[in-house]
Motif scaffolding. Structure first.
Motif, PDB file in Angstrom:
ATOM      1  N   ASP A   1      37.950  42.207  43.072  1.00  0.00           N
ATOM      2  CA  ASP A   1      38.133  40.934  42.361  1.00  0.00           C
ATOM      3  C   ASP A   1      37.200  39.857  42.912  1.00  0.00           C
TER       4      ASP A   1
ATOM      5  N   TYR B   1      32.455  47.638  40.133  1.00  0.00           N
ATOM      6  CA  TYR B   1      33.061  47.591  41.465  1.00  0.00           C
ATOM      7  C   TYR B   1      34.302  48.485  41.449  1.00  0.00           C
TER       8      TYR B   1
ATOM      9  N   ASN C   1      31.340  43.907  34.995  1.00  0.00           N
ATOM     10  CA  ASN C   1      30.885  42.632  34.444  1.00  0.00           C
ATOM     11  C   ASN C   1      29.431  42.769  33.999  1.00  0.00           C
TER      12      ASN C   1
ATOM     13  N   ARG D   1      36.520  47.095  38.577  1.00  0.00           N
ATOM     14  CA  ARG D   1      36.130  45.872  37.879  1.00  0.00           C
ATOM     15  C   ARG D   1      34.703  46.066  37.365  1.00  0.00           C
TER      16      ARG D   1
ATOM     17  N   ASP E   1      33.688  40.579  41.707  1.00  0.00           N
ATOM     18  CA  ASP E   1      33.616  40.324  40.276  1.00  0.00           C
ATOM     19  C   ASP E   1      33.545  38.826  39.990  1.00  0.00           C
TER      20      ASP E   1
END
Length: 374
Positions: free
Chosen positions: A138, A128, A114, A112, A141
């Motif tokens: 998740d 991640y 961001n 993940r 994130d």
């Protein structure tokens, strides 16, 4: 450029002042082409000065105006922060940040990533790499950004903010896992590599696991993270003192209790009592935009097959960060990476300035020169 020079540059529109500052800037940046500045009328002086006001009606001065970038990316100069630090600081535009993720040969992409603007002066970037499922990745994130933003409201030290955020989100995931009916969450975890950038110049990175942050300075890699693996002496000692053990697989890779290839992570609740911790190592760096080309965050799908210098070389061949992130992730797969490969590329002032004539990659390198030891 000194703070006094910048202030003088802004307050006075006289051609002599402009001439001196521009010439000084060219000399400092090593620009051999120095163009004389012509005399200007009062009206033109006001128009010229307004270019340095991001909120004014005139076109703001850009980093490119000073001839520092070779690969031209037209970004305005942050005037207040440039005066504050006494050096020219370009604006970091999130729309130019490159990001890419590739599945590899896995059935599921557990990586993940961001990035966001947390406050007026702080930017956030993170990758991640989940294992045992994507639940922990998740969770980070989804919530890491909120934890950091909350802590920034009453703590200015970004290293302390990141350390506290990592520890608190690990506790929150533990509560979530214990309340869940899904027993697999107990051995689910994730790496976390998070960077905060304040005022476009103060960079702080925190990391657990084996995802990495790398700064390209004058075309050379500057490592901002160190992998948390069981072969590190202090990490191995903590695991053994906590009652855990280190076992090596058929490839000679050490694992905690024969299961986990890292000694720090968020999640992995079944190994928390065996010395696996969520306390990150942090690194603080002051950027030099005339020399620093970019920041890149990568997961081990890239790190395991492409070494640090090759990462710099691959990205430096690309026209923009969006292309660079995609090319880096795709080339890692082409070079033989089987894991998910994810990259975030953040451009700085020297983007495109340090390009090598060619990029070489050799499969004949020893195993120790690649992967997590690169």
């Amino acid at each position: 450029m000194s703070t006094a020079t910048l202030v003088t540059f802004i307050r006075h529109g006289g051609s002599q002042v402009r001439r001196g500052v521009l010439l000084s800037s060219c000399v400092l940046q090593g620009n051999p082409r120095i163009t004389p500045v012509k005399q200007c009328s009062t009206t033109n002086r006001r128009s010229f000065s307004s270019r340095f006001d991001p909120d004014g009606s005139g076109r703001p001065a850009t980093w490119d105006s000073f001839g520092i970038w070779d690969n031209r990316i037209d970004e305005p100069i942050q005037l207040p922060t440039s005066i504050k630090y006494g050096k020219l600081i370009p604006q970091i535009n999130l729309s130019r940040v490159g990001c890419s993720t590739q599945l590899g040969k896995r059935k599921e992409n557990e990586d993940r990533f961001n990035f966001a603007r947390l406050t007026e002066d702080v930017l956030y970037f993170a990758v991640y790499d989940g294992h045992g499922g994507a639940a922990a990745a998740d969770f980070c994130d989804r919530f890491m950004e909120k934890y950091i933003k909350d802590f920034l409201t009453h703590e200015k030290d970004m290293e302390k903010v990141l350390t506290r955020a990592f520890l608190e989100i690990d506790k929150a995931f533990s509560r979530h896992a214990h309340l869940s009916v899904d027993a697999s969450l107990m051995n689910c975890g994730t790496t976390a590599t998070v960077a905060l950038l304040r005022d476009g110049i103060e960079l702080v990175v925190a990391s657990v696991g084996d995802s990495r942050a790398l700064l390209c300075r004058k075309g050379k890699p500057v490592k901002l993270t160190i992998d948390h693996t069981p072969d590190r002496k202090e990490e191995k000692q903590r695991i053994r003192e906590s009652g855990g053990f280190i076992a090596w697989n058929s490839l000679g890779q050490p694992h905690v209790n024969g299961r986990l290839a890292m000694t720090r992570s968020i999640g992995d609740l079944d190994l928390k009592s065996k010395g696996v911790i969520a306390d990150p190592e942090t690194k603080r760096v002051k950027l030099h935009h005339a020399n620093d080309g970019f920041l890149v965050l990568t997961t081990d799908g890239i790190n395991f097959i492409v070494n640090s210098q090759e990462i710099c070389d691959i990205i430096n061949q690309c026209h923009d960060p969006i292309e660079a992130a995609q090319v880096l992730a795709e080339q890692a797969i082409q070079f033989g990476a089987e894991d998910n490969s994810t990259a975030i590329v953040v451009p700085f002032g020297a983007w495109g300035k340090h390009k090598n004539s060619e990029v070489s990659f050799s499969f004949s390198r020893g195993f120790a020169s690649s992967g997590r030891w690169a």
